[in-house]
Motif scaffolding. Structure first.
Motif, PDB file in Angstrom:
ATOM      1  N   ALA A 195       0.894  -0.981  -0.145  1.00 33.30           N
ATOM      2  CA  ALA A 195       0.154  -0.108  -0.127  1.00 33.30           C
ATOM      3  C   ALA A 195       0.955   1.335   0.040  1.00 33.30           C
ATOM      4  CB  ALA A 195      -0.813   0.190   1.293  1.00 33.30           C
ATOM      5  N   ILE A 196       0.679   2.205  -1.014  1.00 32.04           N
ATOM      6  CA  ILE A 196       1.420   3.644  -1.229  1.00 32.04           C
ATOM      7  C   ILE A 196       0.467   4.650  -0.940  1.00 32.04           C
ATOM      8  CG2 ILE A 196       3.346   2.390  -2.169  1.00 32.04           C
ATOM      9  CD1 ILE A 196       1.725   3.487  -4.967  1.00 32.04           C
ATOM     10  N   GLY A 197      -0.728   4.428  -0.535  1.00 36.51           N
ATOM     11  CA  GLY A 197      -1.834   5.575  -0.508  1.00 36.51           C
ATOM     12  C   GLY A 197      -3.027   5.326  -0.679  1.00 36.51           C
ATOM     13  N   GLY A 198      -3.777   6.420  -0.553  1.00 43.44           N
ATOM     14  CA  GLY A 198      -5.316   6.323  -0.627  1.00 43.44           C
ATOM     15  C   GLY A 198      -6.021   7.523  -1.092  1.00 43.44           C
ATOM     16  N   THR A 199      -7.437   7.471  -1.196  1.00 47.13           N
ATOM     17  CA  THR A 199      -8.115   8.417  -1.525  1.00 47.13           C
ATOM     18  C   THR A 199      -9.231   8.796  -0.418  1.00 47.13           C
ATOM     19  OG1 THR A 199     -10.042   7.681  -2.779  1.00 47.13           O
ATOM     20  CG2 THR A 199      -7.704   7.614  -4.011  1.00 47.13           C
TER      21      THR A 199
ATOM     22  N   LEU B  34      -4.439   2.541  -2.856  1.00 48.71           N
ATOM     23  CA  LEU B  34      -3.153   2.486  -3.885  1.00 48.71           C
ATOM     24  C   LEU B  34      -2.097   1.634  -3.439  1.00 48.71           C
ATOM     25  CD1 LEU B  34      -4.972   5.280  -4.831  1.00 48.71           C
ATOM     26  CD2 LEU B  34      -2.587   6.105  -5.691  1.00 48.71           C
ATOM     27  N   PHE B  35      -1.712   0.736  -4.118  1.00 45.28           N
ATOM     28  CA  PHE B  35      -0.777  -0.129  -4.116  1.00 45.28           C
ATOM     29  C   PHE B  35       0.266  -0.138  -5.124  1.00 45.28           C
ATOM     30  CE2 PHE B  35      -4.601  -1.814  -2.608  1.00 45.28           C
ATOM     31  CZ  PHE B  35      -4.316  -2.280  -1.186  1.00 45.28           C
ATOM     32  N   TRP B  36       1.475  -0.843  -5.153  1.00 45.34           N
ATOM     33  CA  TRP B  36       2.377  -1.272  -5.806  1.00 45.34           C
ATOM     34  C   TRP B  36       2.103  -2.623  -5.969  1.00 45.34           C
ATOM     35  CZ3 TRP B  36       6.183   1.895  -2.428  1.00 45.34           C
ATOM     36  CH2 TRP B  36       6.744   3.004  -3.076  1.00 45.34           C
ATOM     37  N   ILE B  37       2.446  -2.935  -7.267  1.00 47.87           N
ATOM     38  CA  ILE B  37       2.154  -4.459  -7.550  1.00 47.87           C
ATOM     39  C   ILE B  37       3.682  -4.920  -7.597  1.00 47.87           C
ATOM     40  CG2 ILE B  37       1.536  -6.227  -9.225  1.00 47.87           C
ATOM     41  CD1 ILE B  37      -0.461  -4.470 -10.209  1.00 47.87           C
ATOM     42  N   THR B  38       4.229  -5.591  -6.554  1.00 49.14           N
ATOM     43  CA  THR B  38       5.710  -5.654  -6.346  1.00 49.14           C
ATOM     44  C   THR B  38       6.301  -6.890  -7.203  1.00 49.14           C
ATOM     45  OG1 THR B  38       5.712  -6.953  -4.509  1.00 49.14           O
ATOM     46  CG2 THR B  38       5.532  -4.527  -4.156  1.00 49.14           C
TER      47      THR B  38
ATOM     48  N   CYS C  81       4.017  -1.719 -11.342  1.00 47.72           N
ATOM     49  CA  CYS C  81       2.671  -1.102 -11.799  1.00 47.72           C
ATOM     50  C   CYS C  81       1.777  -0.806 -10.782  1.00 47.72           C
ATOM     51  CB  CYS C  81       1.840  -2.118 -12.804  1.00 47.72           C
ATOM     52  SG  CYS C  81       2.676  -2.526 -14.371  1.00 47.72           S
ATOM     53  N   ILE C  82       0.691  -0.086 -10.906  1.00 47.77           N
ATOM     54  CA  ILE C  82      -0.188   0.678  -9.842  1.00 47.77           C
ATOM     55  C   ILE C  82      -1.504  -0.090  -9.666  1.00 47.77           C
ATOM     56  CG2 ILE C  82      -1.242   2.603  -8.832  1.00 47.77           C
ATOM     57  CD1 ILE C  82       1.769   2.474  -8.839  1.00 47.77           C
ATOM     58  N   ALA C  83      -2.059  -0.912  -8.677  1.00 46.95           N
ATOM     59  CA  ALA C  83      -3.381  -1.329  -8.390  1.00 46.95           C
ATOM     60  C   ALA C  83      -3.994  -0.281  -7.461  1.00 46.95           C
ATOM     61  CB  ALA C  83      -3.352  -2.869  -8.134  1.00 46.95           C
ATOM     62  N   ILE C  84      -5.295  -0.165  -8.017  1.00 46.33           N
ATOM     63  CA  ILE C  84      -6.321   0.588  -6.850  1.00 46.33           C
ATOM     64  C   ILE C  84      -7.523  -0.161  -6.743  1.00 46.33           C
ATOM     65  CG2 ILE C  84      -7.600   2.628  -6.868  1.00 46.33           C
ATOM     66  CD1 ILE C  84      -6.260   3.518  -9.454  1.00 46.33           C
ATOM     67  N   SER C  85      -7.902  -0.446  -5.367  1.00 42.14           N
ATOM     68  CA  SER C  85      -8.983  -1.329  -4.845  1.00 42.14           C
ATOM     69  C   SER C  85      -9.962  -0.196  -4.240  1.00 42.14           C
ATOM     70  CB  SER C  85      -8.379  -2.307  -3.681  1.00 42.14           C
ATOM     71  OG  SER C  85      -8.100  -1.462  -2.440  1.00 42.14           O
TER      72      SER C  85
ATOM     73  N   TRP D 168     -11.658  -3.346  -8.553  1.00 42.11           N
ATOM     74  CA  TRP D 168     -10.156  -3.090  -8.951  1.00 42.11           C
ATOM     75  C   TRP D 168      -9.778  -2.499 -10.066  1.00 42.11           C
ATOM     76  CZ3 TRP D 168      -6.008  -4.373  -5.323  1.00 42.11           C
ATOM     77  CH2 TRP D 168      -6.036  -4.791  -4.140  1.00 42.11           C
ATOM     78  N   PHE D 169      -8.901  -1.872 -10.029  1.00 44.55           N
ATOM     79  CA  PHE D 169      -8.204  -1.283 -11.222  1.00 44.55           C
ATOM     80  C   PHE D 169      -6.785  -1.360 -11.504  1.00 44.55           C
ATOM     81  CE2 PHE D 169      -6.428   2.481 -13.812  1.00 44.55           C
ATOM     82  CZ  PHE D 169      -7.281   2.278 -15.003  1.00 44.55           C
ATOM     83  N   THR D 170      -6.042  -1.754 -12.363  1.00 49.51           N
ATOM     84  CA  THR D 170      -4.721  -1.743 -12.568  1.00 49.51           C
ATOM     85  C   THR D 170      -4.028  -0.652 -13.683  1.00 49.51           C
ATOM     86  OG1 THR D 170      -4.603  -4.207 -12.059  1.00 49.51           O
ATOM     87  CG2 THR D 170      -2.678  -3.429 -13.209  1.00 49.51           C
ATOM     88  N   TYR D 171      -3.231  -0.072 -13.333  1.00 49.48           N
ATOM     89  CA  TYR D 171      -2.793   0.847 -14.212  1.00 49.48           C
ATOM     90  C   TYR D 171      -1.271   0.471 -14.625  1.00 49.48           C
ATOM     91  CZ  TYR D 171      -0.410   5.343 -15.942  1.00 49.48           C
ATOM     92  OH  TYR D 171       0.311   5.996 -16.722  1.00 49.48           O
TER      93      TYR D 171
END
Length: 224
Positions: free
Chosen positions: A101-105, A111-115, A124-128, A135-138
């Motif tokens: 987890a690297i943050g939130g809204t 917000l997450f790093w996919i390590t 990449c970045i994932a949002i839950s 979920w959404f993956t960037y």
């Protein structure tokens, strides 16, 4: 143009230079290397929030344990995900051990790093959704994600409240009191807090940061 250059043109950083970060110490404490784009982002902007105070990114100098990269929140959020993953409560699309987890809204998204893969610069970045299945993956790094969201270059269908955010950065302000270790509380959707606050006579904005006195009142009414 680099991702950081694009972001600073779009969203100017603070005029005051943030305190330097001892990245060797931070990485040793976390037990992992960090993406270069994140280290540059954190060094230029310091701790704070993007998009009208809507997106908060964890920082090694986070002013409370709730927003500190080396604090307890990343591991606690992973615990929630692991429980959901093991029990099948919500369809977590990644192994929780590969999510950091690297943050939130303010809308409750995390917000997450996919390590994976091993190289941090390829994470990449994932949002839950908060306590939900979406979920959404960037397919890009954190800095390019901020550029894409704040500029409106990408559409995030599961989370329409990420559209049309202001292109600004708000530095964090240290609290006036000492913040202890955050209680082991389930993540809470900020809309639930807003609805409770309005029902109990508090004035709260439709979006943006919930006033501290409102959040404290909610926490007193809903002990962990």
């Amino acid at each position: 143009m680099t991702d950081l250059s694009a972001l600073t043109r779009l969203c100017p950083p603070p005029q005051t230079q943030p305190a330097p970060v001892d990245w060797d110490r931070v990485e040793a404490e976390l037990g992992m290397q960090l993406p270069e784009d994140y280290k540059q982002l954190a060094s230029v902007y310091g701790p704070g929030s993007y998009g009208g105070d809507y997106i908060t990114i964890y920082h090694p100098h986070g002013v409370t344990l709730y927003v500190n990269l080396t604090g307890p929140m990343p591991s606690r959020i992973r615990e929630y995900l692991q429980r959901d993953y093991d029990q099948g409560t919500y369809p977590v699309p990644y192994d929780p051990q590969q999510l950091f987890a690297i943050g939130g809204t303010e809308g409750g998204q995390k917000l997450f790093w996919i390590t994976e893969p091993e190289s941090p610069d390829n994470w990449c970045i994932a949002i839950s959704e908060d306590k939900g299945p979406r979920w959404f993956t960037y397919d890009g790094n954190l800095t390019s994600f901020l550029v894409a969201v704040l500029s409106g270059e990408i559409d995030v269908p599961p989370f329409p409240n990420l559209r049309g955010l202001p292109t600004d950065f708000t530095p964090s302000v240290p609290p006036a009191f000492e913040v202890g270790d955050p209680p082991m509380r389930e993540p809470v959707n900020t809309e639930d807090i807003r609805n409770w606050a309005r029902a109990n006579g508090f004035q709260v904005p439709m979006r943006g940061r919930i006033p501290r006195e409102v959040r404290e009142a909610w926490e007193q009414a809903h002990p962990a």
